[in-house]
Design a protein around this motif. Structure first.
Motif, mmCIF file in Angstrom:
data_model
loop_
_atom_site.group_PDB
_atom_site.id
_atom_site.type_symbol
_atom_site.label_atom_id
_atom_site.label_comp_id
_atom_site.label_asym_id
_atom_site.label_seq_id
_atom_site.Cartn_x
_atom_site.Cartn_y
_atom_site.Cartn_z
ATOM 1 N N PHE A 107 5.582 13.625 11.573
ATOM 2 C CA PHE A 107 4.519 14.570 11.207
ATOM 3 C C PHE A 107 4.628 14.816 9.704
ATOM 4 O O PHE A 107 5.668 15.271 9.216
ATOM 5 N N GLU A 108 3.597 14.447 8.978
ATOM 6 C CA GLU A 108 3.619 14.647 7.526
ATOM 7 C C GLU A 108 2.249 15.119 7.066
ATOM 8 O O GLU A 108 1.325 14.316 6.871
ATOM 9 N N PRO A 109 2.100 16.450 6.880
ATOM 10 C CA PRO A 109 0.776 16.933 6.507
ATOM 11 C C PRO A 109 0.320 16.538 5.101
ATOM 12 O O PRO A 109 -0.878 16.409 4.876
ATOM 13 N N VAL A 110 1.274 16.353 4.178
ATOM 14 C CA VAL A 110 0.833 15.902 2.837
ATOM 15 C C VAL A 110 0.666 14.379 2.901
ATOM 16 O O VAL A 110 1.461 13.600 2.373
ATOM 17 N N LEU A 160 -2.936 18.098 1.182
ATOM 18 C CA LEU A 160 -2.388 18.491 2.482
ATOM 19 C C LEU A 160 -3.498 18.434 3.526
ATOM 20 O O LEU A 160 -4.510 19.116 3.404
ATOM 21 N N ASP A 161 -3.292 17.587 4.522
ATOM 22 C CA ASP A 161 -4.286 17.353 5.564
ATOM 23 C C ASP A 161 -3.956 18.239 6.771
ATOM 24 O O ASP A 161 -2.891 18.095 7.371
ATOM 25 N N SER A 162 -4.871 19.128 7.107
ATOM 26 C CA SER A 162 -4.628 20.028 8.245
ATOM 27 C C SER A 162 -5.078 19.407 9.570
ATOM 28 O O SER A 162 -5.041 20.061 10.610
ATOM 29 N N GLY A 163 -5.490 18.124 9.520
ATOM 30 C CA GLY A 163 -6.074 17.480 10.708
ATOM 31 C C GLY A 163 -5.190 17.517 11.942
ATOM 32 O O GLY A 163 -5.685 17.570 13.067
ATOM 33 N N ALA A 164 -3.871 17.486 11.736
ATOM 34 C CA ALA A 164 -2.974 17.407 12.894
ATOM 35 C C ALA A 164 -2.568 18.769 13.434
ATOM 36 O O ALA A 164 -1.915 18.833 14.469
ATOM 37 N N GLU A 237 -10.521 7.422 19.652
ATOM 38 C CA GLU A 237 -11.754 8.144 19.363
ATOM 39 C C GLU A 237 -12.142 8.104 17.901
ATOM 40 O O GLU A 237 -13.314 8.010 17.570
ATOM 41 N N ARG A 238 -11.165 8.212 17.036
ATOM 42 C CA ARG A 238 -11.489 8.243 15.610
ATOM 43 C C ARG A 238 -10.806 7.070 14.936
ATOM 44 O O ARG A 238 -9.590 6.984 14.874
ATOM 45 N N PHE A 239 -11.623 6.169 14.427
ATOM 46 C CA PHE A 239 -11.084 4.966 13.789
ATOM 47 C C PHE A 239 -12.146 4.384 12.858
ATOM 48 O O PHE A 239 -13.323 4.755 12.928
ATOM 49 N N HIS A 249 -6.984 6.902 13.074
ATOM 50 C CA HIS A 249 -6.819 7.981 12.088
ATOM 51 C C HIS A 249 -5.415 8.564 12.029
ATOM 52 O O HIS A 249 -5.125 9.395 11.181
ATOM 53 N N ILE A 250 -4.522 8.129 12.924
ATOM 54 C CA ILE A 250 -3.155 8.656 12.898
ATOM 55 C C ILE A 250 -2.267 7.655 12.161
ATOM 56 O O ILE A 250 -2.204 6.471 12.521
ATOM 57 N N LEU A 251 -1.626 8.154 11.114
ATOM 58 C CA LEU A 251 -0.880 7.276 10.208
ATOM 59 C C LEU A 251 0.612 7.448 10.382
ATOM 60 O O LEU A 251 1.098 8.557 10.641
ATOM 61 N N ASP A 252 1.336 6.357 10.214
ATOM 62 C CA ASP A 252 2.794 6.454 10.182
ATOM 63 C C ASP A 252 3.195 6.719 8.735
ATOM 64 O O ASP A 252 3.048 5.845 7.876
ATOM 65 N N PRO A 253 3.690 7.917 8.439
ATOM 66 C CA PRO A 253 3.996 8.259 7.044
ATOM 67 C C PRO A 253 5.114 7.400 6.444
ATOM 68 O O PRO A 253 5.244 7.335 5.232
ATOM 69 N N HIS A 254 5.906 6.741 7.297
ATOM 70 C CA HIS A 254 6.980 5.892 6.769
ATOM 71 C C HIS A 254 6.431 4.592 6.190
ATOM 72 O O HIS A 254 6.890 4.119 5.154
ATOM 73 N N ALA A 275 1.719 22.501 20.069
ATOM 74 C CA ALA A 275 1.205 21.400 20.890
ATOM 75 C C ALA A 275 0.456 20.398 20.008
ATOM 76 O O ALA A 275 0.627 19.176 20.137
ATOM 77 N N ASP A 276 -0.343 20.914 19.087
ATOM 78 C CA ASP A 276 -1.139 20.059 18.202
ATOM 79 C C ASP A 276 -0.237 19.229 17.284
ATOM 80 O O ASP A 276 -0.351 17.998 17.193
ATOM 81 N N ILE A 277 0.694 19.905 16.621
ATOM 82 C CA ILE A 277 1.607 19.215 15.700
ATOM 83 C C ILE A 277 2.362 18.113 16.452
ATOM 84 O O ILE A 277 2.460 16.972 15.996
ATOM 85 N N PHE A 283 2.789 10.782 18.969
ATOM 86 C CA PHE A 283 1.977 9.556 18.932
ATOM 87 C C PHE A 283 2.541 8.596 17.889
ATOM 88 O O PHE A 283 2.645 7.396 18.122
ATOM 89 N N VAL A 284 2.927 9.147 16.729
ATOM 90 C CA VAL A 284 3.498 8.300 15.665
ATOM 91 C C VAL A 284 4.819 7.680 16.159
ATOM 92 O O VAL A 284 5.072 6.494 15.944
ATOM 93 N N MET A 285 5.640 8.471 16.835
ATOM 94 C CA MET A 285 6.927 7.942 17.328
ATOM 95 C C MET A 285 6.730 6.832 18.352
ATOM 96 O O MET A 285 7.574 5.943 18.473
#
Ligand code: AMP
Ligand code: MG
Length: 333
Positions: A107-110, A160-164, A237-239, A249-254, A275-277, A283-285
């Motif tokens: 989880f990386e909001p920035v 900083l992305d608040s999407g997650a 759903e979002r791509f 739309h979900i990114l692996d910050p690594h 729950a959201d975070i 999902f990333v893991m």
């Protein structure tokens, strides 16, 4: 009306209720929010739906990255400048940011620079190695420092992305508003995340269906939820599509790259923001590492729906089992 992201199909279970049920649908934070409230009288139910809607609007004014908001003013600041953070935003960020470390950086909001590099809010693009390297340098705690009561953008393009966590924060604020109104039973369905308050009459909770990530018109399993929130993360759903390839739309910050579309994960927790975070982080893991993480944290539940050509496999963490409605037709947990 676009249907909500991978999420929940409400089951009709509200036929014989004491009290009055009021249902309302609004579009807020770019998504449909369905509010169902059961109260002693119609005016009380109406007032509660309005109070929960207003709470979501306040969350949006705090966290939007699509229009002016408290967060947006930090994201728009000149690099190197110090920007004051409002008390309300600061207390949220103080809760949110430690989850970077607790999830091993999943989880990386920035991470807004990465979303820009892939143009995930536009038509989509595959960044060059150099563009990706620069976007990664503008990602993470050092790219935007948040300390004391100020924020400093240290790297150009960092935001900083608040999407997650924004919808979860909004549902938490809505839950408090409903509590303030004395509401005992309500269900808020926010396209991919639900908040279940109490239960309809004689039921143990609210029955919600988790959609099959390969065909979200189909229910893969049902959950019985009471005083918890359930958040689903998926890439389906979002791509964006570039040269025939889908990038979610979900990114692996690594790596800076979109995570592959392996299925979906639904996280159940008492706190909607958590729950959201965690649905994004797990999902990333991915299903293996994510399951191990969830099993080490049994106060939350995680349901992984793993898609393959053979079908959809369901795997549940120890904390999720009590929520799953047994069914012969459901894939075994
Ligand atoms: P969700 O649908 O709750 O899983 O949130 C996905 C949204 O969170 C994306 O649309 C981005 O705005 C943002 N995001 C993407 N990847 C990450 C990540 N690894 N950590 C935090 N936020 C992310
Ligand atoms: Mg999330």
């Amino acid at each position: 009306m676009p249907s909500p992201v991978v999420g929940f199909l409400l089951t009709a279970q509200l036929l014989a209720l004491p009290g009055v049920r009021v249902s309302r649908a609004v579009v807020v934070m770019g998504t449909q929010l369905k509010i169902d409230v059961i109260a002693a009288s119609r005016p009380a139910a109406l007032e509660a739906t309005e109070a929960s809607y207003q709470a979501v609007l306040r969350a949006d004014a705090l966290l939007s990255t699509w229009h002016a908001s408290s967060l947006d003013s930090l994201n728009q600041a000149t690099v190197g400048d110090t920007t004051a953070i409002s008390t309300e935003l600061l207390s949220l960020l103080h809760e949110v940011l430690p989850w970077r470390d607790s999830t091993g950086g999943a989880f990386e909001p920035v991470s807004g620079a990465l979303a820009d590099a892939w143009d995930l809010r536009g038509a989509g693009r595959v960044p060059s190695t150099d563009q990706l390297r620069r976007a990664l340098a503008s990602t993470g705690a050092e790219a935007m420092e948040i300390r004391d009561k100020v924020a400093v953008r240290q790297r150009g393009g960092a935001w900083l992305d608040s999407g997650a966590f924004g919808k979860g924060a909004a549902l938490r604020m809505a839950a408090r508003a409903l509590q303030h109104e004395g509401i005992q039973a309500a269900l808020l369905d926010f396209g991919g995340q639900v908040l279940a308050v109490g239960a309809p009459d004689h039921a143990g909770g609210w029955t919600v269906a988790v959609a099959d990530p390969r065909d979200r018109q189909r229910s893969a399993l049902e959950l019985l939820l009471r005083d918890v929130s359930a958040s689903t993360s998926a890439q389906s759903e979002r791509f964006v599509t570039v040269d025939g390839h889908r990038y979610g739309h979900i990114l692996d910050p690594h790596t800076g790259r979109p995570v592959s579309a392996w299925g979906s994960v639904t996280v159940i927790a008492a706190d909607p923001m958590l729950a959201d975070i965690l649905s994004t982080a797990l999902f990333v893991m991915g299903p293996e590492q994510g399951l191990a993480w969830a099993n080490r944290h049994p106060s939350i539940g995680a349901v992984f729906l793993v898609s393959s050509t053979a079908g959809t496999r369901c795997v549940t963490s120890v904390g999720a089992r009590k929520f799953v409605v047994p069914s012969d037709s459901q894939p075994a947990p």
